[in-house]
Design an enzyme around this catalytic site. Structure first.
Site, PDB file in Angstrom:
ATOM      1  N   ARG A  74      -9.609  99.707  41.021  1.00 46.48           N
ATOM      2  CA  ARG A  74      -9.887  99.594  39.581  1.00 46.48           C
ATOM      3  C   ARG A  74      -9.097 100.673  38.815  1.00 46.48           C
ATOM      4  NH1 ARG A  74     -13.190  95.966  36.279  1.00 46.48           N
ATOM      5  NH2 ARG A  74     -13.775  97.135  34.446  1.00 46.48           N
ATOM      6  N   GLN A 106     -18.349 103.880  26.422  1.00 45.70           N
ATOM      7  CA  GLN A 106     -18.941 103.564  27.729  1.00 45.70           C
ATOM      8  C   GLN A 106     -17.854 103.318  28.755  1.00 45.70           C
ATOM      9  OE1 GLN A 106     -22.307 100.522  27.010  1.00 45.70           O
ATOM     10  NE2 GLN A 106     -21.104 100.573  25.157  1.00 45.70           N
ATOM     11  N   ASN A 107     -16.612 103.293  28.299  1.00 50.23           N
ATOM     12  CA  ASN A 107     -15.528 102.928  29.209  1.00 50.23           C
ATOM     13  C   ASN A 107     -15.079 104.116  30.041  1.00 50.23           C
ATOM     14  OD1 ASN A 107     -15.782 100.535  27.920  1.00 50.23           O
ATOM     15  ND2 ASN A 107     -14.000 100.797  26.606  1.00 50.23           N
ATOM     16  N   HIS A 126     -20.191 107.272  30.284  1.00 50.07           N
ATOM     17  CA  HIS A 126     -20.352 106.740  31.646  1.00 50.07           C
ATOM     18  C   HIS A 126     -19.329 107.347  32.598  1.00 50.07           C
ATOM     19  CE1 HIS A 126     -22.642 102.996  29.954  1.00 50.07           C
ATOM     20  NE2 HIS A 126     -23.372 104.097  29.938  1.00 50.07           N
ATOM     21  N   GLY A 195     -17.115  95.952  20.848  1.00 51.38           N
ATOM     22  CA  GLY A 195     -16.964  95.381  22.190  1.00 51.38           C
ATOM     23  C   GLY A 195     -18.000  95.804  23.200  1.00 51.38           C
ATOM     24  N   ASN A 221     -17.136  92.237  17.424  1.00 50.64           N
ATOM     25  CA  ASN A 221     -17.317  91.559  18.712  1.00 50.64           C
ATOM     26  C   ASN A 221     -17.133  90.058  18.465  1.00 50.64           C
ATOM     27  OD1 ASN A 221     -18.519  90.534  21.206  1.00 50.64           O
ATOM     28  ND2 ASN A 221     -19.517  92.529  21.404  1.00 50.64           N
TER      29      ASN A 221
HETATM   30  P1  OAD Z   1     -20.046  94.095  28.809  1.00 57.02           P
HETATM   31  O1  OAD Z   1     -19.153  93.426  29.801  1.00 57.02           O
HETATM   32  O2  OAD Z   1     -21.513  94.041  29.041  1.00 57.02           O
HETATM   33  O3  OAD Z   1     -19.787  93.502  27.367  1.00 57.02           O
HETATM   34  C1  OAD Z   1     -18.504  93.363  26.862  1.00 57.02           C
HETATM   35  C2  OAD Z   1     -18.616  92.965  25.417  1.00 57.02           C
HETATM   36  O4  OAD Z   1     -17.306  92.915  24.878  1.00 57.02           O
HETATM   37  C3  OAD Z   1     -19.247  91.610  25.178  1.00 57.02           C
HETATM   38  O5  OAD Z   1     -20.222  91.723  24.133  1.00 57.02           O
HETATM   39  C4  OAD Z   1     -18.079  90.727  24.741  1.00 57.02           C
HETATM   40  O6  OAD Z   1     -18.468  89.717  23.807  1.00 57.02           O
HETATM   41  C5  OAD Z   1     -17.187  91.762  24.072  1.00 57.02           C
HETATM   42  N1  OAD Z   1     -15.761  91.413  24.023  1.00 57.02           N
HETATM   43  C6  OAD Z   1     -15.037  90.666  24.891  1.00 57.02           C
HETATM   44  N2  OAD Z   1     -13.753  90.610  24.514  1.00 57.02           N
HETATM   45  C7  OAD Z   1     -13.652  91.340  23.366  1.00 57.02           C
HETATM   46  C8  OAD Z   1     -12.573  91.669  22.487  1.00 57.02           C
HETATM   47  N3  OAD Z   1     -11.345  91.231  22.704  1.00 57.02           N
HETATM   48  N4  OAD Z   1     -12.846  92.453  21.429  1.00 57.02           N
HETATM   49  C9  OAD Z   1     -14.114  92.896  21.174  1.00 57.02           C
HETATM   50  N5  OAD Z   1     -15.148  92.619  21.982  1.00 57.02           N
HETATM   51  C10 OAD Z   1     -14.928  91.858  23.058  1.00 57.02           C
HETATM   52  O7  OAD Z   1     -19.522  95.605  28.686  1.00 57.02           O
HETATM   53  P2  OAD Z   1     -20.251  96.863  28.088  1.00 57.02           P
HETATM   54  O8  OAD Z   1     -21.112  96.513  26.939  1.00 57.02           O
HETATM   55  O9  OAD Z   1     -19.221  97.913  27.892  1.00 57.02           O
HETATM   56  O10 OAD Z   1     -22.166 100.823  32.656  1.00 57.02           O
HETATM   57  O11 OAD Z   1     -21.137  97.278  29.299  1.00 57.02           O
HETATM   58  C11 OAD Z   1     -21.886  98.443  29.168  1.00 57.02           C
HETATM   59  C12 OAD Z   1     -22.051  99.105  30.477  1.00 57.02           C
HETATM   60  O12 OAD Z   1     -22.647  98.225  31.412  1.00 57.02           O
HETATM   61  C13 OAD Z   1     -20.789  99.544  31.162  1.00 57.02           C
HETATM   62  O13 OAD Z   1     -20.280 100.769  30.698  1.00 57.02           O
HETATM   63  C14 OAD Z   1     -21.266  99.705  32.577  1.00 57.02           C
HETATM   64  C15 OAD Z   1     -21.988  98.391  32.673  1.00 57.02           C
HETATM   65  O14 OAD Z   1     -22.927  98.275  33.584  1.00 57.02           O
HETATM   66  C16 OAD Z   1     -22.144 101.616  33.731  1.00 57.02           C
HETATM   67  O15 OAD Z   1     -21.323 101.485  34.614  1.00 57.02           O
HETATM   68  C17 OAD Z   1     -23.182 102.694  33.721  1.00 57.02           C
END
Ligand code: OAD
Length: 258
Positions: A74, A106-107, A126, A195, A221
Site C-alpha cells: 500500500r 484520516q488519510n 490515523h 471525502g 462528497n
Molecule cells: P471511506 O472509504 O469510508 O469513505 C470514502 C468517502 O469518500 C465516501 O463517502 C465516498 O463517497 C467519498 N468519495 C469517493 N470518491 C470521492 C471523490 N472523488 N471526491 C470526494 N469524495 C469521494 O473512507 P474514510 O471516510 O476516509 O480508519 O474512512 C475513514 C476511516 O475508516 C479510515 O481512515 C480508516 C477506515 O477504517 C482507520 O484505518 C483507523
C-alpha cells in the site's frame, strides 16, 4: 450569491479557524482506493479481507509478516501516485490563511504533506504509512519506514509496526492529535469536510462539536453521508455534491478572495 459563496464569505470574516477534515475520498482521484468503495478490500496471501479484519494490533501480533506485506504494498502505491487538484487547493488555502488554517486528515497516504501542507498544521489522526515505531513501545519514537527491509526495533529487537491507528486501538494526543482536533473543532469558524463516509469516531465528534459551536459547515462528497445531512439541515451548512478535485479548487478560490 450562492449559498456556498455566502457561507465562505461570512466564515472568512468571523474569528476562528478555517478547519478542513479529509478522508479517503480526497485521494481517490490520485488512484488510492477508498476503504468502503468497491476496491477497498485487502489481500494477504490468496485470501481477501475487509480492512477491519487485518488492520488490528491483534492480527499484527499473530501475523506480522502478512500485515507488513500489505502495508508495504500500500505504501508503494501511495509513493507512486501524485497529489491531485484537491490537495493542491488546500495548500493554497494554508498559504493564504497561515495559522487560521488547520487540516485534520484520516488519510495515512502522506499526500497532503507531499502536496505542501505543513506538518505543523496537518494532523494525521490515523497515522502515516511512511512511518513506523516499536510494536512493544520500548520507546515512543517514530521513524521512517525506509526501504522496509529492517522491520526490527534497534533497541529491543521486537517487531517495528506501521505508525497507523488500528481498529482495536485508541486515539491519543501524542501520536494522533486527539485533543488538538477536538479543540480545533471548538474554535472553528468553518468546517469543510471532504471525502469521508463518517464511519470513525473522532471525525464524527469533530463534526458534531463544530456544528454545536455554530461553525459554518460544508461537505464535499459525491455521496450523501452524516456530514452532508447535517450541512443540509442547517442554515449555516451546505452539502456540495461532487468530486473533491472538481469542487475544492472553487472553494479555495472563494477563500482566497481579498
Ligand atoms: P471511506 O472509504 O469510508 O469513505 C470514502 C468517502 O469518500 C465516501 O463517502 C465516498 O463517497 C467519498 N468519495 C469517493 N470518491 C470521492 C471523490 N472523488 N471526491 C470526494 N469524495 C469521494 O473512507 P474514510 O471516510 O476516509 O480508519 O474512512 C475513514 C476511516 O475508516 C479510515 O481512515 C480508516 C477506515 O477504517 C482507520 O484505518 C483507523
Amino acid at each position: 450569491m450562492s449559498k456556498l459563496e455566502e457561507i465562505l464569505e461570512k466564515a472568512r470574516k468571523e474569528p476562528g479557524l478555517l478547519l478542513f477534515l479529509t478522508g479517503a475520498g480526497i485521494s481517490a482521484e490520485s488512484g488510492i482506493p477508498t476503504f468502503r468503495g468497491k476496491d477497498g478490500f485487502w489481500t494477504a496471501g490468496s485470501k481477501v479481507y475487509r480492512p477491519e479484519e487485518l488492520a488490528t494490533f491483534s492480527t499484527f501480533r499473530s501475523r506480522p509478516g502478512d500485515v507488513w506485506e500489505w502495508y508495504l504494498l500500500r505504501r508503494e502505491t501511495c509513493l507512486r501516485v501524485e497529489p491531485n487538484a484537491a490537495h493542491h487547493a488546500l495548500v493554497k488555502i494554508e498559504e493564504k490563511w497561515g495559522d487560521r488554517f488547520r487540516l485534520i486528515t484520516q488519510n495515512v497516504d502522506g499526500l497532503h504533506l507531499r502536496a505542501g501542507n505543513s506538518l505543523e498544521r496537518t494532523w494525521q489522526i490515523h497515522g502515516d504509512i511512511n512511518l513506523m515505531r516499536c510494536a512493544a513501545e520500548c520507546t515512543d519514537a517514530v521513524q521512517p519506514v525506509g526501504d522496509g527491509k529492517n522491520l526490527r526495533c534497534d533497541r529491543c529487537g521486537d517487531w517495528m509496526r506501521p505508525h497507523v491507528l488500528w481498529f482495536d486501538e485508541y486515539y491519543n494526543e501524542e501520536w494522533y492529535r486527539f485533543e488538538s482536533s477536538l479543540a480545533a473543532a471548538s474554535g472553528a469558524a468553518l468546517l469543510v469536510v471532504v471525502g469521508t463516509s463518517g464511519a470513525t469516531n473522532l471525525p464524527i465528534q469533530v463534526g458534531m462539536r463544530a456544528a454545536e459551536r455554530g461553525a459554518y459547515l460544508v461537505d464535499v462528497n459525491p455521496e450523501p453521508n452524516p456530514f452532508s445531512e447535517w450541512a443540509e439541515s442547517s442554515p449555516r451548512g451546505k452539502a456540495v455534491t461532487g468530486k473533491a478535485s472538481e469542487r475544492l479548487p472553487r472553494i479555495a478560490e472563494l477563500l482566497l478572495k481579498d
